[in-house]
Write an enzyme that holds these catalytic residues in place. Structure first.
Site, PDB file in Angstrom:
ATOM      1  NE  ARG A  37      14.963 -37.196 -53.256  1.00 13.01           N
ATOM      2  CZ  ARG A  37      15.753 -37.664 -54.218  1.00 13.01           C
ATOM      3  NH1 ARG A  37      15.232 -38.130 -55.327  1.00 13.01           N
ATOM      4  NH2 ARG A  37      17.057 -37.630 -54.086  1.00 13.01           N
ATOM      5  NE  ARG A  41      12.078 -36.142 -60.581  1.00 12.28           N
ATOM      6  CZ  ARG A  41      13.049 -36.898 -61.047  1.00 12.28           C
ATOM      7  NH1 ARG A  41      13.326 -36.891 -62.326  1.00 12.28           N
ATOM      8  NH2 ARG A  41      13.744 -37.666 -60.243  1.00 12.28           N
ATOM      9  NE  ARG A  50      12.502 -27.355 -60.368  1.00 11.02           N
ATOM     10  CZ  ARG A  50      13.191 -28.451 -60.643  1.00 11.02           C
ATOM     11  NH1 ARG A  50      13.070 -29.500 -59.880  1.00 11.02           N
ATOM     12  NH2 ARG A  50      14.023 -28.497 -61.663  1.00 11.02           N
ATOM     13  CG  ASP A  86      19.719 -32.494 -53.742  1.00 10.49           C
ATOM     14  OD1 ASP A  86      18.835 -33.287 -54.098  1.00 10.49           O
ATOM     15  OD2 ASP A  86      20.935 -32.792 -53.752  1.00 10.49           O
ATOM     16  CE1 TYR A 161      25.173 -38.437 -56.392  1.00 10.25           C
ATOM     17  CE2 TYR A 161      24.892 -38.267 -54.023  1.00 10.25           C
ATOM     18  CZ  TYR A 161      24.444 -38.702 -55.249  1.00 10.25           C
ATOM     19  OH  TYR A 161      23.275 -39.410 -55.352  1.00 10.25           O
TER      20      TYR A 161
HETATM   21  O1  CP3 Z   1      10.776 -34.504 -50.564  1.00  7.06           O
HETATM   22  C1  CP3 Z   1      11.908 -34.569 -50.054  1.00  7.06           C
HETATM   23  O2  CP3 Z   1      12.393 -35.639 -49.625  1.00  7.06           O
HETATM   24  C2  CP3 Z   1      12.684 -33.296 -49.826  1.00  7.06           C
HETATM   25  C3  CP3 Z   1      13.635 -32.930 -50.802  1.00  7.06           C
HETATM   26  C4  CP3 Z   1      14.854 -33.770 -51.109  1.00  7.06           C
HETATM   27  C5  CP3 Z   1      15.409 -33.783 -52.414  1.00  7.06           C
HETATM   28  N1  CP3 Z   1      16.589 -34.445 -52.367  1.00  7.06           N
HETATM   29  C6  CP3 Z   1      14.817 -33.106 -53.561  1.00  7.06           C
HETATM   30  C7  CP3 Z   1      15.201 -33.543 -54.910  1.00  7.06           C
HETATM   31  C8  CP3 Z   1      15.701 -34.524 -50.298  1.00  7.06           C
HETATM   32  C9  CP3 Z   1      15.547 -34.882 -48.831  1.00  7.06           C
HETATM   33  C10 CP3 Z   1      16.792 -34.941 -51.112  1.00  7.06           C
HETATM   34  C11 CP3 Z   1      17.936 -35.698 -50.585  1.00  7.06           C
HETATM   35  C12 CP3 Z   1      18.867 -36.310 -51.533  1.00  7.06           C
HETATM   36  N2  CP3 Z   1      19.378 -35.803 -52.692  1.00  7.06           N
HETATM   37  C13 CP3 Z   1      19.487 -37.557 -51.328  1.00  7.06           C
HETATM   38  C14 CP3 Z   1      19.267 -38.422 -50.128  1.00  7.06           C
HETATM   39  C15 CP3 Z   1      17.965 -39.124 -50.231  1.00  7.06           C
HETATM   40  C16 CP3 Z   1      17.938 -40.317 -51.155  1.00  7.06           C
HETATM   41  O3  CP3 Z   1      17.120 -40.306 -52.070  1.00  7.06           O
HETATM   42  O4  CP3 Z   1      18.711 -41.245 -50.916  1.00  7.06           O
HETATM   43  C17 CP3 Z   1      20.347 -37.804 -52.409  1.00  7.06           C
HETATM   44  C18 CP3 Z   1      21.190 -39.039 -52.602  1.00  7.06           C
HETATM   45  C19 CP3 Z   1      20.273 -36.682 -53.266  1.00  7.06           C
HETATM   46  C20 CP3 Z   1      21.012 -36.450 -54.525  1.00  7.06           C
HETATM   47  C21 CP3 Z   1      20.025 -36.344 -55.645  1.00  7.06           C
HETATM   48  N3  CP3 Z   1      19.393 -35.174 -55.968  1.00  7.06           N
HETATM   49  C22 CP3 Z   1      19.514 -37.367 -56.456  1.00  7.06           C
HETATM   50  C23 CP3 Z   1      19.954 -38.813 -56.438  1.00  7.06           C
HETATM   51  C24 CP3 Z   1      18.543 -36.793 -57.284  1.00  7.06           C
HETATM   52  C25 CP3 Z   1      17.623 -37.467 -58.274  1.00  7.06           C
HETATM   53  C26 CP3 Z   1      18.081 -37.391 -59.672  1.00  7.06           C
HETATM   54  C27 CP3 Z   1      16.944 -37.670 -60.614  1.00  7.06           C
HETATM   55  O5  CP3 Z   1      16.492 -36.734 -61.256  1.00  7.06           O
HETATM   56  O6  CP3 Z   1      16.498 -38.828 -60.667  1.00  7.06           O
HETATM   57  C28 CP3 Z   1      18.481 -35.417 -56.966  1.00  7.06           C
HETATM   58  C29 CP3 Z   1      17.568 -34.430 -57.549  1.00  7.06           C
HETATM   59  C30 CP3 Z   1      16.397 -34.119 -56.702  1.00  7.06           C
HETATM   60  N4  CP3 Z   1      16.455 -33.836 -55.384  1.00  7.06           N
HETATM   61  C31 CP3 Z   1      15.063 -34.012 -57.134  1.00  7.06           C
HETATM   62  C32 CP3 Z   1      14.292 -33.636 -56.024  1.00  7.06           C
HETATM   63  C33 CP3 Z   1      12.825 -33.328 -55.962  1.00  7.06           C
HETATM   64  C34 CP3 Z   1      14.580 -34.193 -58.541  1.00  7.06           C
HETATM   65  C35 CP3 Z   1      14.787 -32.899 -59.245  1.00  7.06           C
HETATM   66  C36 CP3 Z   1      13.810 -32.681 -60.347  1.00  7.06           C
HETATM   67  O7  CP3 Z   1      12.647 -32.375 -60.055  1.00  7.06           O
HETATM   68  O8  CP3 Z   1      14.230 -32.813 -61.518  1.00  7.06           O
END
Ligand code: CP3
Length: 353
Positions: A37, A41, A50, A86, A161
């Protein structure tokens, strides 16, 4: 004068990077460092880009994907980029009606429940995601010697999910399906393993230097359930890139009891969260795997001397492993001060001097 003097070093390439070498158990002078991550953010430049663009849409726009992927590389000087996308992007690409809700995570309009729902999970073909191929190619060209890590969600975490309809702390519906209708469970995971494997393979063929399979919520399972209901499917997903000549990383949270099983899914590197020290993880895994981790993300909010002490401890413990990639034990929290990440990168780099 010759344009290529004989004394010039060979052109640096991602295949010779610290990341790829550590993954192949060829420890260099110091561990490579990147953060799960890191693209997201915690960076003001990410939030600015974004503004007004939905998460799923931003994952499908090569202009945004490339810029967001590069932001943490420029700012922190990390040793690897992680592809901005994602885990649910491939599900949306095959037609599953879902959204990524800010502050919540993926939300599925019609959760998976019956055999008929299998029809909603057709195979992922490259034609469904030409933008992913384009984004990876653009990034590989831009990154030069810095490796790009591709990724996918593992079948269990994706299934959670789909079955729960959104994030879940207990994974109760998922476990009820797993035990209540094992046949349907295995059919669901077989579909997801195909999609996940295809997503990894598309990124590999477009040029990523390594891939990570995220089974973030696997730690919710007993060892026995993991081996019976999850491992065979994760193995299929990882096997989709076995002929691509790139290392694979397999990560989950709370997986202390599952490390050996997760390694046996076919990974070169096992991701370790903060609950097990890396020397202990290595004692469990043996000499056949590199490890990745494992600073507790909560410590990013502690005073710097505390952070420094733990970074040094983790690097020292990582030296007990045949290869170590420095990372957090899970993703960067959104509230993180990005300067702390930059300082950690500087510190890890200084430990090889
Ligand atoms: O920087 C990175 O790691 C690359 C991008 C990345 C994202 N998601 C971007 C993202 C990666 C590798 C993921 C993987 C992902 N997504 C996982 C596995 C990694 C982990 O954290 O365990 C999981 C479980 C998800 C599902 C998911 N998508 C979650 C739990 C969330 C967060 C929800 C929140 O807003 O708290 C997302 C959204 C997400 N994926 C964001 C980002 C940058 C946030 C989106 C935003 O900017 O609002």
């Amino acid at each position: 004068m010759s344009a290529h003097p004989a004394s010039a070093p060979p052109t640096a390439s991602p295949a010779d990077s610290l990341l790829v070498r550590a993954a192949r158990r060829d420890p260099g002078p110091r561990p490579p460092v990147w953060f799960m991550r890191q693209a997201g953010r915690s960076l003001p430049e990410y939030r600015a880009l974004r503004e007004g663009v939905g998460m799923l849409e931003s994952c499908r726009r090569p202009d945004l994907v490339t810029e967001i992927t590069l932001q943490p590389v420029r700012r922190h000087g990390v040793d690897a980029a992680i592809f901005f996308s994602d885990i649910v992007v491939p599900l949306a690409a095959v037609g599953v009606d879902l959204d990524i809700v800010a502050g919540v995570g993926p939300v599925v309009a019609q959760p998976f429940a019956t055999r008929a729902d299998l029809d909603r999970l057709p195979p992922l073909t490259p034609e469904r995601v030409p933008d992913i191929t384009e984004s990876v190619r653009l990034l590989v060209a831009e990154l030069g010697a810095t490796p790009l890590i591709g990724f996918a969600g593992a079948p269990f975490t994706l299934a959670s999910y789909l079955v729960e309809g959104g994030p879940s702390r207990t994974h109760a519906k998922t476990k009820a399906l797993m035990h209540g209708d094992p046949q349907l469970w295995h059919a669901l995971c077989a579909r997801l393993a195909a999609i996940s494997g295809a997503f990894l393979r598309i990124q590999a063929q477009a040029g990523v230097s390594a891939v990570q399979l995220f089974d973030s919520w696997a730690g919710a399972l007993s060892h026995r359930d993991y081996e019976e209901f999850v491992l065979p499917h994760s193995r299929v997903a990882l096997a989709a890139v076995a002929d691509q000549g790139i290392p694979t990383i397999h990560f989950g949270v709370g997986t202390s009891e599952l490390l050996v099983a997760m390694g046996s899914a076919g990974a070169d590197v096992v991701g370790v969260d903060f609950r097990v020290a890396l020397d202990e993880a290595t004692a469990r895994l043996g000499r056949g795997y590199a490890v990745q981790g494992n600073l507790d993300p909560a410590l990013l909010f502690a005073p710097w001397p505390v952070v420094e002490q733990h970074v040094r401890r983790i690097v020292a413990q990582g030296r007990q492993a045949p290869g170590h990639i420095f990372n957090l034990g899970h993703g960067v929290p959104p509230e993180t001060d990005p300067d702390v990440l930059t300082r950690i990168v500087e510190l890890v780099k200084s430990l090889g001097e």
